[in-house]
Design a protein around this motif. Structure first.
Motif, PDB file in Angstrom:
ATOM      1  N   TYR A 277       0.778  -1.224  -0.140  1.00 33.34           N
ATOM      2  CA  TYR A 277      -0.195   0.033  -0.069  1.00 33.34           C
ATOM      3  C   TYR A 277       1.048   1.098  -0.034  1.00 33.34           C
ATOM      4  N   GLY A 278       2.234   1.326  -0.394  1.00 34.75           N
ATOM      5  CA  GLY A 278       2.984   2.323  -0.487  1.00 34.75           C
ATOM      6  C   GLY A 278       3.787   2.586   0.655  1.00 34.75           C
ATOM      7  N   ILE A 279       3.489   1.888   1.909  1.00 33.47           N
ATOM      8  CA  ILE A 279       4.123   2.187   3.187  1.00 33.47           C
ATOM      9  C   ILE A 279       5.296   1.433   3.429  1.00 33.47           C
ATOM     10  N   VAL A 280       6.487   1.942   3.091  1.00 33.55           N
ATOM     11  CA  VAL A 280       7.920   1.079   3.349  1.00 33.55           C
ATOM     12  C   VAL A 280       8.577   1.653   4.425  1.00 33.55           C
ATOM     13  N   LEU A 281       8.809   0.790   5.312  1.00 38.47           N
ATOM     14  CA  LEU A 281       9.775   1.226   6.506  1.00 38.47           C
ATOM     15  C   LEU A 281      11.008   0.393   6.661  1.00 38.47           C
ATOM     16  N   PRO A 282      12.066   1.059   6.914  1.00 35.44           N
ATOM     17  CA  PRO A 282      13.147   0.294   7.236  1.00 35.44           C
ATOM     18  C   PRO A 282      13.100  -0.910   8.149  1.00 35.44           C
ATOM     19  N   ALA A 283      13.896  -1.950   8.041  1.00 31.53           N
ATOM     20  CA  ALA A 283      13.568  -3.219   8.766  1.00 31.53           C
ATOM     21  C   ALA A 283      13.934  -2.943  10.272  1.00 31.53           C
ATOM     22  N   PHE A 284      14.788  -1.914  10.736  1.00 30.64           N
ATOM     23  CA  PHE A 284      14.836  -1.545  12.152  1.00 30.64           C
ATOM     24  C   PHE A 284      13.736  -1.035  12.666  1.00 30.64           C
ATOM     25  N   MET A 285      13.110   0.097  11.876  1.00 24.89           N
ATOM     26  CA  MET A 285      12.032   0.638  12.617  1.00 24.89           C
ATOM     27  C   MET A 285      10.733  -0.236  12.342  1.00 24.89           C
ATOM     28  N   THR A 286      10.688  -1.210  11.488  1.00 23.98           N
ATOM     29  CA  THR A 286       9.596  -2.149  11.309  1.00 23.98           C
ATOM     30  C   THR A 286       9.442  -2.773  12.596  1.00 23.98           C
ATOM     31  N   GLY A 287      10.632  -3.273  13.174  1.00 29.40           N
ATOM     32  CA  GLY A 287      10.568  -4.275  14.498  1.00 29.40           C
ATOM     33  C   GLY A 287      10.534  -3.369  15.662  1.00 29.40           C
ATOM     34  N   ALA A 288      11.095  -2.281  15.752  1.00 27.79           N
ATOM     35  CA  ALA A 288      10.875  -1.476  16.862  1.00 27.79           C
ATOM     36  C   ALA A 288       9.176  -0.926  16.986  1.00 27.79           C
ATOM     37  N   LEU A 289       8.766  -0.572  15.710  1.00 28.14           N
ATOM     38  CA  LEU A 289       7.472  -0.481  15.908  1.00 28.14           C
ATOM     39  C   LEU A 289       6.397  -1.479  16.050  1.00 28.14           C
ATOM     40  N   ALA A 290       6.976  -2.630  15.740  1.00 24.79           N
ATOM     41  CA  ALA A 290       6.164  -3.679  15.935  1.00 24.79           C
ATOM     42  C   ALA A 290       6.151  -4.106  17.570  1.00 24.79           C
ATOM     43  N   LEU A 291       7.407  -4.033  18.233  1.00 27.34           N
ATOM     44  CA  LEU A 291       7.659  -4.406  19.331  1.00 27.34           C
ATOM     45  C   LEU A 291       6.757  -3.524  20.232  1.00 27.34           C
ATOM     46  N   GLY A 292       6.676  -1.951  20.049  1.00 27.40           N
ATOM     47  CA  GLY A 292       6.127  -1.068  20.773  1.00 27.40           C
ATOM     48  C   GLY A 292       4.598  -1.167  20.573  1.00 27.40           C
ATOM     49  N   LEU A 293       4.136  -1.302  19.542  1.00 26.28           N
ATOM     50  CA  LEU A 293       2.568  -1.375  19.248  1.00 26.28           C
ATOM     51  C   LEU A 293       2.138  -2.703  20.039  1.00 26.28           C
ATOM     52  N   GLN A 294       3.040  -3.865  20.040  1.00 25.19           N
ATOM     53  CA  GLN A 294       2.580  -5.086  20.901  1.00 25.19           C
ATOM     54  C   GLN A 294       2.457  -4.693  22.307  1.00 25.19           C
ATOM     55  N   TYR A 295       3.658  -4.057  22.825  1.00 23.27           N
ATOM     56  CA  TYR A 295       3.707  -3.924  24.136  1.00 23.27           C
ATOM     57  C   TYR A 295       2.921  -2.776  24.757  1.00 23.27           C
ATOM     58  N   SER A 296       2.285  -1.845  23.641  1.00 21.59           N
ATOM     59  CA  SER A 296       1.503  -0.752  24.137  1.00 21.59           C
ATOM     60  C   SER A 296       0.135  -1.099  24.563  1.00 21.59           C
ATOM     61  N   ALA A 297      -0.204  -2.183  24.323  1.00 18.03           N
ATOM     62  CA  ALA A 297      -1.378  -2.925  24.742  1.00 18.03           C
ATOM     63  C   ALA A 297      -1.276  -3.434  26.219  1.00 18.03           C
ATOM     64  N   TYR A 298      -0.201  -3.954  26.467  1.00 23.00           N
ATOM     65  CA  TYR A 298       0.024  -4.198  27.953  1.00 23.00           C
ATOM     66  C   TYR A 298       0.361  -3.076  28.877  1.00 23.00           C
ATOM     67  N   THR A 299       1.164  -2.095  28.436  1.00 22.75           N
ATOM     68  CA  THR A 299       1.466  -1.005  29.239  1.00 22.75           C
ATOM     69  C   THR A 299       0.075  -0.216  29.412  1.00 22.75           C
ATOM     70  N   SER A 300      -0.971  -0.121  28.345  1.00 22.58           N
ATOM     71  CA  SER A 300      -2.010   0.666  28.536  1.00 22.58           C
ATOM     72  C   SER A 300      -2.708   0.018  29.848  1.00 22.58           C
ATOM     73  N   GLU A 301      -2.929  -1.313  29.984  1.00 21.40           N
ATOM     74  CA  GLU A 301      -3.584  -1.851  31.192  1.00 21.40           C
ATOM     75  C   GLU A 301      -2.750  -1.494  32.546  1.00 21.40           C
ATOM     76  N   VAL A 302      -1.503  -1.172  32.317  1.00 17.69           N
ATOM     77  CA  VAL A 302      -0.432  -0.948  33.671  1.00 17.69           C
ATOM     78  C   VAL A 302      -0.631   0.570  34.071  1.00 17.69           C
ATOM     79  N   TYR A 303      -0.994   1.442  32.806  1.00 19.84           N
ATOM     80  CA  TYR A 303      -1.206   2.831  33.335  1.00 19.84           C
ATOM     81  C   TYR A 303      -2.641   2.843  33.965  1.00 19.84           C
ATOM     82  N   ARG A 304      -3.392   1.959  33.393  1.00 22.96           N
ATOM     83  CA  ARG A 304      -4.889   2.081  33.794  1.00 22.96           C
ATOM     84  C   ARG A 304      -4.987   1.788  35.419  1.00 22.96           C
ATOM     85  N   ALA A 305      -4.248   0.649  35.857  1.00 23.55           N
ATOM     86  CA  ALA A 305      -4.222   0.281  37.215  1.00 23.55           C
ATOM     87  C   ALA A 305      -3.407   1.179  37.928  1.00 23.55           C
TER      88      ALA A 305
END
Length: 230
Positions: free
Chosen positions: A89-117
């Motif tokens: 779809y025309g969105i090309v990211l470097p491999a490093f940024m792709t990996g860091a973004l995937a890690l951040g998004l995955q764990y943002s779901a967990y940290t959101s619950e930590v923030y809530r608590a």
């Protein structure tokens, strides 16, 4: 030889010393991915927590659905989606940024619950006192609630920091030359996997111990009592 570094395989210690520089280069990538991914998780997780706490369901429900999706799907699928699907779809990211973004998004779901608590652990009297002083909702959240919630969630956030660090090797599937991927390449080329993998395991152990000690230090130093309103 990798990246211009020759390896001496004549003895175990000589081999370990010869591959140490290239493993340290991989270590730099591992630390960078951990820091960037954790930063994304902290920032985006706070956004998810604020959206899910919104009184309007049209705001809170989509945020809850997205975080549930991120939490319940494997990191590898999200990583492959970002790296292989988005370019269609025309969105090309470097491999490093792709990996860091995937890690951040995955764990943002967990940290959101930590923030809530942490936010829910702030005494209700603090909210009422802020309203009595005619503080706006955003100012109450950023100056009263959040400073008291953060010290309470330091241990949990530290656990996720260590988890992100240990998940960085998954980025090797999108060609990121982090430390474990470098060790695997060394093993493939020298047919000696024991020494490089053992060294990586030892380095990871040292990093997690340092991170855990830093989290304990912050946990002891930051006050957890309510702050007076003036």
């Amino acid at each position: 030889m990798l990246f211009g570094i020759a390896w001496d395989t004549s003895s175990g210690w000589a081999f370990a010393i010869s591959i140490l520089p290239i493993l340290l280069r991989g270590l730099v990538v591992t630390i960078q991915a951990t820091v960037v991914g954790f930063f994304i998780a902290l920032v985006v997780g706070l956004v998810w927590a604020a959206l899910k706490a919104a009184p309007l369901r049209i705001v809170s429900w989509p945020a809850a659905i997205v975080t549930e999706f991120l939490r319940d799907t494997p990191l590898l699928i999200q990583l492959f989606f970002l790296y292989y699907v988005l370019p269609e779809y025309g969105i090309v990211l470097p491999a490093f940024m792709t990996g860091a973004l995937a890690l951040g998004l995955q764990y943002s779901a967990y940290t959101s619950e930590v923030y809530r608590a942490g936010i829910e652990a702030v005494p209700r009297g603090q909210h009422e006192a802020a309203r009595a002083l005619n503080l706006k909702g955003m100012r109450t959240f950023t100056h009263i609630v959040l400073p008291q919630a953060v010290p309470r969630i330091i241990p949990a956030m530290g656990n996720y920091l260590v988890s992100i660090m240990k998940d960085v090797p998954l980025l090797s599937v999108v060609t990121v030359l982090e430390m474990l991927n470098v060790a695997r390449i060394i093993g493939d080329r020298t047919f000696n996997y024991l020494i490089p993998l053992s060294m990586v395991g030892g380095i990871y152990l040292i990093m997690t111990l340092i991170a855990s000690a830093g989290v304990r230090f912050l946990d002891m130093r930051l006050p957890k009592r309510g702050i007076p309103l003036k």
